[in-house]
Design a protein around this motif. Structure first.
Motif, PDB file in Angstrom:
ATOM      1  N   GLY A  89      70.773 136.171  68.810  1.00  0.00           N
ATOM      2  CA  GLY A  89      72.008 135.397  68.764  1.00  0.00           C
ATOM      3  C   GLY A  89      71.924 134.300  67.715  1.00  0.00           C
ATOM      4  O   GLY A  89      70.873 134.066  67.123  1.00  0.00           O
ATOM      5  N   THR A  90      73.059 133.646  67.467  1.00  0.00           N
ATOM      6  CA  THR A  90      73.105 132.517  66.553  1.00  0.00           C
ATOM      7  C   THR A  90      73.537 131.290  67.344  1.00  0.00           C
ATOM      8  O   THR A  90      74.595 131.294  67.970  1.00  0.00           O
ATOM      9  N   ASN A  91      72.710 130.260  67.332  1.00  0.00           N
ATOM     10  CA  ASN A  91      73.040 129.023  68.043  1.00  0.00           C
ATOM     11  C   ASN A  91      74.103 128.254  67.256  1.00  0.00           C
ATOM     12  O   ASN A  91      73.867 127.890  66.108  1.00  0.00           O
ATOM     13  N   VAL A  92      75.271 128.009  67.862  1.00  0.00           N
ATOM     14  CA  VAL A  92      76.319 127.307  67.110  1.00  0.00           C
ATOM     15  C   VAL A  92      75.946 125.851  66.853  1.00  0.00           C
ATOM     16  O   VAL A  92      76.503 125.213  65.975  1.00  0.00           O
ATOM     17  N   ALA A  93      74.980 125.326  67.616  1.00  0.00           N
ATOM     18  CA  ALA A  93      74.570 123.936  67.428  1.00  0.00           C
ATOM     19  C   ALA A  93      73.340 123.835  66.543  1.00  0.00           C
ATOM     20  O   ALA A  93      72.628 122.838  66.566  1.00  0.00           O
ATOM     21  N   ALA A  94      73.092 124.874  65.732  1.00  0.00           N
ATOM     22  CA  ALA A  94      71.872 124.884  64.915  1.00  0.00           C
ATOM     23  C   ALA A  94      71.904 123.818  63.827  1.00  0.00           C
ATOM     24  O   ALA A  94      70.874 123.489  63.244  1.00  0.00           O
ATOM     25  N   ASP A  95      73.083 123.251  63.545  1.00  0.00           N
ATOM     26  CA  ASP A  95      73.154 122.256  62.470  1.00  0.00           C
ATOM     27  C   ASP A  95      73.050 120.821  62.983  1.00  0.00           C
ATOM     28  O   ASP A  95      73.326 119.883  62.255  1.00  0.00           O
ATOM     29  N   THR A  96      72.665 120.637  64.241  1.00  0.00           N
ATOM     30  CA  THR A  96      72.477 119.276  64.734  1.00  0.00           C
ATOM     31  C   THR A  96      71.084 118.789  64.352  1.00  0.00           C
ATOM     32  O   THR A  96      70.210 119.591  64.027  1.00  0.00           O
ATOM     33  N   GLY A  97      70.891 117.478  64.405  1.00  0.00           N
ATOM     34  CA  GLY A  97      69.636 116.933  63.919  1.00  0.00           C
ATOM     35  C   GLY A  97      68.632 116.625  65.003  1.00  0.00           C
ATOM     36  O   GLY A  97      67.675 115.913  64.800  1.00  0.00           O
ATOM     37  N   ASP A  98      68.849 117.174  66.176  1.00  0.00           N
ATOM     38  CA  ASP A  98      68.090 116.707  67.320  1.00  0.00           C
ATOM     39  C   ASP A  98      67.885 117.879  68.280  1.00  0.00           C
ATOM     40  O   ASP A  98      68.678 118.810  68.301  1.00  0.00           O
ATOM     41  N   ALA A  99      66.810 117.823  69.063  1.00  0.00           N
ATOM     42  CA  ALA A  99      66.544 118.924  69.988  1.00  0.00           C
ATOM     43  C   ALA A  99      67.574 118.986  71.124  1.00  0.00           C
ATOM     44  O   ALA A  99      67.987 120.062  71.531  1.00  0.00           O
ATOM     45  N   ILE A 159      62.284 143.485  73.092  1.00  0.00           N
ATOM     46  CA  ILE A 159      63.595 142.809  73.073  1.00  0.00           C
ATOM     47  C   ILE A 159      64.119 142.785  71.643  1.00  0.00           C
ATOM     48  O   ILE A 159      65.283 143.099  71.377  1.00  0.00           O
ATOM     49  N   GLY A 160      63.219 142.459  70.707  1.00  0.00           N
ATOM     50  CA  GLY A 160      63.602 142.415  69.300  1.00  0.00           C
ATOM     51  C   GLY A 160      64.143 143.742  68.805  1.00  0.00           C
ATOM     52  O   GLY A 160      65.150 143.795  68.096  1.00  0.00           O
ATOM     53  N   ALA A 166      67.886 144.506  67.506  1.00  0.00           N
ATOM     54  CA  ALA A 166      67.761 144.503  66.046  1.00  0.00           C
ATOM     55  C   ALA A 166      69.009 145.040  65.345  1.00  0.00           C
ATOM     56  O   ALA A 166      69.482 144.458  64.380  1.00  0.00           O
ATOM     57  N   GLY A 167      69.574 146.152  65.845  1.00  0.00           N
ATOM     58  CA  GLY A 167      70.709 146.747  65.152  1.00  0.00           C
ATOM     59  C   GLY A 167      72.037 146.102  65.502  1.00  0.00           C
ATOM     60  O   GLY A 167      73.066 146.386  64.884  1.00  0.00           O
ATOM     61  N   GLU A 168      72.023 145.213  66.496  1.00  0.00           N
ATOM     62  CA  GLU A 168      73.288 144.641  67.002  1.00  0.00           C
ATOM     63  C   GLU A 168      73.767 143.502  66.104  1.00  0.00           C
ATOM     64  O   GLU A 168      72.958 142.800  65.493  1.00  0.00           O
ATOM     65  N   PRO A 169      75.086 143.306  66.044  1.00  0.00           N
ATOM     66  CA  PRO A 169      75.585 142.106  65.358  1.00  0.00           C
ATOM     67  C   PRO A 169      75.128 140.862  66.136  1.00  0.00           C
ATOM     68  O   PRO A 169      74.919 140.939  67.345  1.00  0.00           O
ATOM     69  N   LYS A 170      74.951 139.753  65.414  1.00  0.00           N
ATOM     70  CA  LYS A 170      74.462 138.538  66.072  1.00  0.00           C
ATOM     71  C   LYS A 170      75.610 137.693  66.597  1.00  0.00           C
ATOM     72  O   LYS A 170      76.304 137.047  65.828  1.00  0.00           O
ATOM     73  N   PRO A 171      75.824 137.675  67.919  1.00  0.00           N
ATOM     74  CA  PRO A 171      76.908 136.848  68.450  1.00  0.00           C
ATOM     75  C   PRO A 171      76.561 135.362  68.368  1.00  0.00           C
ATOM     76  O   PRO A 171      75.376 135.004  68.346  1.00  0.00           O
ATOM     77  N   THR A 172      77.602 134.526  68.306  1.00  0.00           N
ATOM     78  CA  THR A 172      77.341 133.084  68.337  1.00  0.00           C
ATOM     79  C   THR A 172      77.232 132.631  69.782  1.00  0.00           C
ATOM     80  O   THR A 172      77.937 133.121  70.662  1.00  0.00           O
TER      81      THR A 172
END
Lengths: 360, 317
Positions: free
Chosen positions: B228-238, B189-190, B194-200
């Motif tokens: 991908g990029t998690n848009v909620a990665a800056d929250t302080g909680d799971a 999967i990686g 790997a070559g793809e842009p990372k969507p949010t």
């Protein structure tokens, strides 16, 4: 009783002119609060854009020079949310005021007669039990039905064999019903297989205006306006009731029937508010007391002042709830209790006025 | 709510025990690692391991009657061929289908001591946040069973714990095969993404109030591994309550929702403000099987794959 009456607002005298100043100040405060609250949010949008969007959506004027996301944030998320906060805050405060008179107990709030625990049972059935009869409105409908059923149950249980409904019986029946219904909620939560569901139930019971939509405003607004008008029309009876059973009877109030009608009205109002916001604590308990400390105990003054103050309080509490830990949200009930309680205690120590039901 | 600090230490200990376990796990039966002692005979017993909360547990022989207190652990036990020794599971267990026949002895909050006692068990595996050292000791004493705590917090740790569980129950070889398969699959999967842009990506756990998955959740890790990029990665909680305004502003490329909450794409698309979301406009809202991504068991890579396929449709044609 003496103290309440001694403030000079117990009888049928006209509302003193100084009060219109208070009312005007509160109205201006509410307008300013709503205006400011709509320009504050986790996403910065310039005040000019906010009001251009509002003007465009309301009248069709102006060509959009803002992004679609900004338009949606302002008109579909913020406006309904701020207005819903105002309506719910006003509604809970009005109900709290009326209930404190109806059961002559300073600890009465919209949830004293089982409303919140009944609504919670309904909400848990939807969240953890998967009951979905009304699509996206399932949660609201279930909360309303739960709150109403609890109220009716408490009214029926509080009735003595002689058909008399005393304040004490009401409170006791309300407390007993609350315990029983809370036990049902706990049982359902414990039966849930999934910790995420449990967390959702917790968020709901702490109150949130995050689900606000324009459609959610119609019914609560109508209930608020109608309910407040009805209560205002009954101000004299409410005053008499707050002063005490004998006083009320002496003044010609048919206490049993009046109290019953009052409670049904309060139950409907509570259910409507809970359906759109979850169970937001503190507002309905403390706003009436705070307002009485300032404007006296006459319901012709307390009701409108409480409605406006409650609206302002919840609008600001919700601003904090949605901005303090952005992009996360806090349950608004946490904010109302955390910020409101110290303020109230400070006010209580400063003032020496009478509380609803105190000394009656 | 769950704070990072509370699991940092157990997590480190857990990783340490795993690395130690791996070092003693060579094909030639090399010297045992710091936390694995005892003769390296064919059976692998006696066996001492250090669990996720730092407890040393020694087994003299292969466990025969096992209680699994997490669906992920049950799935692992079935995957490594220990199914016929599983005598008790939780009410949430539903995979594989054969698990239906196994007795329920508790739920995600913990086991019912009497039921466990009645089953005469010799190994109980716990894997939930509340399983502290004290809790595990207490449970071991009450149920007279060896208790092992697992608490993987990342997809990688979840894969490693598959190997650890296999080793515990004397299925080292099968465990190695499963672990290898999972790592290979994850690697493939990686490579694909790997070559793809990372969507949010925004992941919805619950709709009203809106809840998402932040750092410290498997979903967050799975989104990262899926490219991908998690848009909620800056929250302080799971699992925080999330602001709709911020969601609209960040306008994620993809909107994923867990299917266990019962939402539909239509319901999501019709919410106030959502029509402005690019993901809604362009049909990039997907309902995913959240059982796969929230259970740190042998299907976790399937969960990563499901997310990867949703957010990199071209790479998986």
């Amino acid at each position: 009783m003496d103290e309440t009456g001694g403030k000079g607002e117990g009888g049928g005298k006209p509302v003193a002119s100084g009060f219109s100043g208070v009312l005007l100040a509160l109205l201006a405060g509410l307008f300013a609060s709503v205006t400011l609250a709509t320009i504050v949010g986790p996403v910065w949008i310039s005040p000019l854009t906010v009001w251009k969007v509002a003007l465009h959506e309301a009248t069709g004027f102006l060509r959009p020079d803002w992004s679609a996301a900004e338009g949606q944030i302002v008109w579909q998320i913020r406006f309904p949310r701020v207005l819903l906060a105002a309506v719910v805050g006003a509604g809970l405060s009005v109900v709290g005021t009326a209930l404190q008179a109806a059961v002559r107990n300073p600890l009465a709030d919209p949830f004293v007669l089982g409303g919140s625990s009944g609504a919670s049972v309904g909400a848990v059935l939807v969240i953890a039990g998967g009951v979905q009869f009304f699509g996206i409105y399932s949660l609201s409908v279930a909360a309303f039905v739960g709150a109403s059923v609890a109220f009716v149950l408490v009214l029926a249980l509080a009735r003595s064999p002689g058909g008399h409904t005393s304040p004490l019986r009401l409170i006791l029946a309300g407390v007993a019903a609350s315990y029983a219904l809370s036990a049902v909620t706990s049982f359902l939560v414990l039966r849930a297989d999934d910790p995420e569901e449990v967390r959702s139930v917790l968020f709901w019971t702490l109150g949130s205006l995050g689900g606000a939509r324009w459609e959610y405003l119609t019914l609560p607004s109508a209930a608020l306006i109608g309910g407040t008008a009805l209560l205002l029309a009954q101000s004299r009876s409410l005053n008499a009731l707050l002063a005490g059973e004998e006083t009320a009877v002496t003044l010609g109030v048919e206490t049993d029937g009046f109290r019953r009608r009052l409670l049904i009205l309060c139950g409907l109002l509570t259910g409507t508010m809970v359906a759109v916001s979850g169970t937001i604590g503190f507002v309905g308990l403390m706003v009436p007391h705070t307002v009485r400390l300032v404007v006296g105990a006459d319901h012709r003054r307390v009701l409108p002042a409480a409605a406006l103050s409650g609206a302002i309080l919840l609008v600001w509490a919700d601003v904090v709830a949605r901005t303090a830990i952005s992009p996360e949200e806090m349950p608004v009930g946490v904010v109302t209790s955390l910020a409101g309680a110290p303020f109230f205690l400070w006010l209580m120590r400063r003032k020496r006025g009478a509380f609803g039901g105190e000394g009656g | 709510m769950h704070k990072k600090a509370s699991w940092t230490l157990p997590m480190l200990l857990f990783l340490f025990s795993l690395s130690a376990a791996c070092s003693g796990d060579g094909p030639a039966g090399g010297p045992s690692g710091a936390n694995t002692s005892g003769p390296e005979e064919a059976s692998g017993y006696p066996l001492t391991i250090t669990d996720a909360v730092g407890r040393e547990v020694t087994f003299d022989s292969r466990p025969k009657r096992i209680v699994s207190m997490a669906p992920s652990v049950t799935e692992t036990l079935f995957a490594v061929g220990a199914a016929n020794r599983v005598v008790g599971v939780t009410t949430a267990d539903d995979y594989p289908p054969e698990v239906e026949a196994v007795e329920r002895v508790g739920d995600y909050r913990g086991p019912n001591v009497e039921k466990v006692l009645s089953l005469n068990t010799d190994l109980m595996i716990l894997s939930f946040d509340g399983a502290t050292e004290g809790y595990a000791e207490d449970m071991a004493e009450k149920t007279r069973t060896k208790v092992v705590v697992l608490n993987p917090k990342t997809v990688d740790a979840a894969i490693s714990s598959v190997g650890l569980v296999a080793k515990l129950v004397g299925e080292r070889e099968k465990g190695r095969v499963v672990e290898e398969r999972l790592r290979d699959e994850l690697g493939r999967i990686g490579e694909k993404v790997a070559g793809e842009p990372k969507p949010t990506v925004f992941y919805e756990v619950w709709g009203d109030p809106l809840q998402t998955a932040g750092p410290g959740s498997f979903i967050d890790d799975a989104i990262r591994l899926a490219g991908g990029t998690n848009v909620a990665a800056d929250t302080g909680d799971a699992y925080p309550e999330y602001s709709k305004e911020t969601l609209l502003q960040r306008d994620p490329d993809y909107y994923l929702a867990g299917r266990s909450s019962g939402v539909t794409v239509e319901e999501i698309s019709g919410r106030p403000g959502y029509p402005a979301l690019g993901a809604v406009k362009d049909g990039r809202v997907t309902i995913v099987n959240d059982d796969l991504v929230v259970r740190p068991g042998p299907r976790i890579v399937e969960g990563v794959r499901e997310i990867a396929e949703a957010i990199h449709p071209k790479a998986f044609d």
